[in-house]
Motif scaffolding. Structure first.
Motif, PDB file in Angstrom:
ATOM      1  N   TRP A  79      80.397  24.357 119.136  1.00 41.13           N
ATOM      2  CA  TRP A  79      81.144  25.059 118.101  1.00 41.13           C
ATOM      3  C   TRP A  79      81.262  24.205 116.841  1.00 41.13           C
ATOM      4  O   TRP A  79      81.041  24.677 115.725  1.00 41.13           O
ATOM      5  CB  TRP A  79      82.514  25.439 118.641  1.00 41.13           C
ATOM      6  N   GLY A  83      79.127  25.561 114.022  1.00 39.76           N
ATOM      7  CA  GLY A  83      80.106  26.156 113.114  1.00 39.76           C
ATOM      8  C   GLY A  83      80.046  25.554 111.730  1.00 39.76           C
ATOM      9  O   GLY A  83      80.093  26.274 110.715  1.00 39.76           O
ATOM     10  N   HIS A 224      82.345  28.385 111.050  1.00 45.01           N
ATOM     11  CA  HIS A 224      82.020  29.695 111.594  1.00 45.01           C
ATOM     12  C   HIS A 224      82.368  29.743 113.079  1.00 45.01           C
ATOM     13  O   HIS A 224      82.281  28.738 113.777  1.00 45.01           O
ATOM     14  CB  HIS A 224      80.527  29.990 111.421  1.00 45.01           C
ATOM     15  N   SER A 225      82.731  30.914 113.547  1.00 41.71           N
ATOM     16  CA  SER A 225      82.959  31.109 114.982  1.00 41.71           C
ATOM     17  C   SER A 225      81.622  31.335 115.674  1.00 41.71           C
ATOM     18  O   SER A 225      80.673  31.847 115.080  1.00 41.71           O
ATOM     19  CB  SER A 225      83.866  32.318 115.211  1.00 41.71           C
ATOM     20  N   VAL A 227      81.897  32.441 119.183  1.00 46.16           N
ATOM     21  CA  VAL A 227      82.277  33.411 120.209  1.00 46.16           C
ATOM     22  C   VAL A 227      83.072  34.506 119.525  1.00 46.16           C
ATOM     23  O   VAL A 227      84.168  34.256 118.998  1.00 46.16           O
ATOM     24  CB  VAL A 227      83.122  32.766 121.337  1.00 46.16           C
ATOM     25  N   HIS A 228      82.540  35.720 119.507  1.00 42.65           N
ATOM     26  CA  HIS A 228      83.171  36.834 118.801  1.00 42.65           C
ATOM     27  C   HIS A 228      83.718  37.860 119.789  1.00 42.65           C
ATOM     28  O   HIS A 228      83.221  38.001 120.897  1.00 42.65           O
ATOM     29  CB  HIS A 228      82.168  37.501 117.851  1.00 42.65           C
ATOM     30  N   GLY A 229      84.741  38.575 119.339  1.00 41.45           N
ATOM     31  CA  GLY A 229      85.359  39.580 120.189  1.00 41.45           C
ATOM     32  C   GLY A 229      86.788  39.838 119.754  1.00 41.45           C
ATOM     33  O   GLY A 229      87.029  40.467 118.732  1.00 41.45           O
ATOM     34  N   ALA A 231      91.012  38.594 119.031  1.00 42.66           N
ATOM     35  CA  ALA A 231      91.675  37.819 117.983  1.00 42.66           C
ATOM     36  C   ALA A 231      92.309  36.537 118.504  1.00 42.66           C
ATOM     37  O   ALA A 231      93.140  35.945 117.828  1.00 42.66           O
ATOM     38  CB  ALA A 231      92.739  38.693 117.315  1.00 42.66           C
ATOM     39  N   ARG A 235      91.867  34.054 115.734  1.00 39.36           N
ATOM     40  CA  ARG A 235      90.630  34.777 115.384  1.00 39.36           C
ATOM     41  C   ARG A 235      89.407  33.864 115.264  1.00 39.36           C
ATOM     42  O   ARG A 235      88.383  34.267 114.712  1.00 39.36           O
ATOM     43  CB  ARG A 235      90.803  35.577 114.081  1.00 39.36           C
ATOM     44  N   ARG A 236      89.498  32.662 115.809  1.00 38.01           N
ATOM     45  CA  ARG A 236      88.369  31.733 115.670  1.00 38.01           C
ATOM     46  C   ARG A 236      87.566  31.579 116.953  1.00 38.01           C
ATOM     47  O   ARG A 236      86.419  31.157 116.923  1.00 38.01           O
ATOM     48  CB  ARG A 236      88.869  30.355 115.208  1.00 38.01           C
ATOM     49  N   ARG A 237      88.170  31.920 118.100  1.00 38.52           N
ATOM     50  CA  ARG A 237      87.452  31.795 119.370  1.00 38.52           C
ATOM     51  C   ARG A 237      87.933  32.904 120.307  1.00 38.52           C
ATOM     52  O   ARG A 237      89.013  32.827 120.890  1.00 38.52           O
ATOM     53  CB  ARG A 237      87.700  30.415 119.985  1.00 38.52           C
ATOM     54  N   ALA A 238      87.113  33.968 120.418  1.00 38.50           N
ATOM     55  CA  ALA A 238      87.518  35.145 121.178  1.00 38.50           C
ATOM     56  C   ALA A 238      87.496  34.891 122.680  1.00 38.50           C
ATOM     57  O   ALA A 238      86.798  34.005 123.160  1.00 38.50           O
ATOM     58  CB  ALA A 238      86.596  36.314 120.832  1.00 38.50           C
TER      59      ALA A 238
END
Length: 396
Positions: A79, A83, A224-225, A227-229, A231, A235-238
């Motif tokens: 990350w 990131g 940048h994150s 892992v998305h999904g 909050a 909101r940086r690591r779903a």
């Protein structure tokens, strides 16, 4: 000699302390709520999430808001590097790291190099495994966006000049990431004083659970994150939080902070007893890494005329758990990239042994190893025609 069980592979993983397990157990049943839920079941665990974040932050003198939980140290390293790379690619595409990093860093840099056009500089290290600060300065260009240098090496225990690196990075306007997985709980860390912008951590190296880590992100760092999904983690690591693991990490961090000075003193004494004993009892032996800048519980040796895999198996038969810097145990014929980077020859690097100490080790454990190891090395050397030549007075 009577066989006993001696675990000296704490750099690989550590047993969970009872206090850590006790703290975790309620979160598998009674406190099962999702920390993102607004009802009482969620709220009662949300407070515990905040407490664990604070416990980890205090271990490294960070703000609680700068700690982001991950699935482990490797994810945290990924990350940090990806990131920064993706968030700053308009500024530049150059990253500086070292040849002795953990593969979580090296493979991430290689990925960026191969698939995204980033330029990576891999710094050399000296015979003790430390970087040259002048080489670091000379490697920085106007395209450099990140310096990634591990805090302490996992194989040879060498501690890098982190504060000096942080100063150089700040002066040149470059972000500084360090892999702190081996360092936390073993040395004093103050990320503010050291000038660190990002640091990866892992719970299972400090008597916490596996599968949970954290990334320290200094306030204001653009990242940048990956892992998305949902909050979670601001909101940086779903991903729904691993509450039991996070609480365990927090408890382990608190224990490590309270016991840090005592831990350093005790492990340093055991380390010196082991190193001095090995050098006294076994000829044709070298200590890998720095003696002056070294983790308190790390010992690393190379024994000429033997193979590390045979040594490990023989030690295991005596109840002693260690590890080899040689990759031959994973099916590769190549020796450790770390040992090669510090200038060892292939034939010497293959005879490596890391014995890393932890809180359950005693002087009796060290003495048991010092009784067993010389006999094992001597037996294995008797099978070597090279050693036979040396023993008879021939040239090495």
């Amino acid at each position: 000699m009577e066989k006993r069980r001696v675990y000296m592979d704490y750099a690989a993983t550590t047993p969970m302390k009872k206090e850590v397990l006790d703290a975790m157990l309620p979160y598998y049943n009674d406190l099962f709520g999702n920390a993102s839920s607004v009802h009482a079941f969620g709220r009662e665990v949300k407070g515990c999430l905040d407490e664990a974040r604070d416990q980890v932050a205090k271990l490294i003198n960070a703000q609680s808001s700068e700690i982001y939980f991950t699935g482990g140290g490797s994810e945290a390293d990924n990350w940090a590097i990806k990131g920064v790379a993706f968030a700053n690619k308009e500024k530049g595409n150059h990253i500086i790291t070292t040849k002795i990093e953990h593969h979580a860093v090296l493979h991430t840099c290689e990925y960026l190099e191969k698939h995204h056009g980033f330029e990576i500089t891999y710094l050399d290290v000296d015979s003790e495994g430390r970087i040259d600060l002048e080489e670091l300065k000379n490697s920085i260009t106007d395209k450099t966006i990140l310096i990634s240098v591990m805090f302490a090496n996992n194989e040879i225990g060498t501690v890098e000049p982190i504060k000096e690196i942080g100063q150089i990075a700040k002066e040149r306007g470059v972000l500084f990431h360090t892999d702190g997985v081996q360092a936390i709980g073993n040395v004093h860390i103050d990320v503010k004083d050291l000038g660190v912008d990002l640091m990866a951590m892992s719970a299972h190296k400090i008597y916490g659970p596996k599968g949970v880590g954290a990334l320290y992100i200094r306030k204001g760092v653009k990242l940048h994150s990956i892992v998305h999904g949902g909050a979670q983690e601001k909101r940086r690591r779903a991903g729904t939080e691993n509450m039991a693991g996070i609480v365990g990490f927090g408890k382990a961090a608190e224990i490590a902070r309270v016991n840090l000075n005592e831990n350093i003193k005790r492990l340093t004494e055991l380390k010196e007893r082991l190193i001095n004993g090995v050098l006294e009892k076994i000829p044709y032996t070298r200590v890998n890494g720095s003696l002056d800048h070294r983790l308190p519980g790390n010992t690393s040796f190379c024994f000429e005329f033997i193979e590390g895999e045979s040594l490990l198996l023989s030690l295991d038969m005596m109840g002693i758990a260690g590890s080899s810097g040689s990759a031959c145990t994973s099916g590769s014929l190549d020796p450790s990239h770390v040992l090669m980077a510090i200038g060892l020859k292939h034939e010497i690097a293959h005879g490596s042994l890391r014995l890393s100490l932890g809180y359950k080790n005693t002087e009796e454990d060290v003495d048991y190893v010092l009784e067993a190891l010389p006999k094992i090395v001597d037996r294995l050397r008797q099978m070597s025609p090279l050693y036979e030549k040396v023993a008879k007075g021939g040239n090495e």
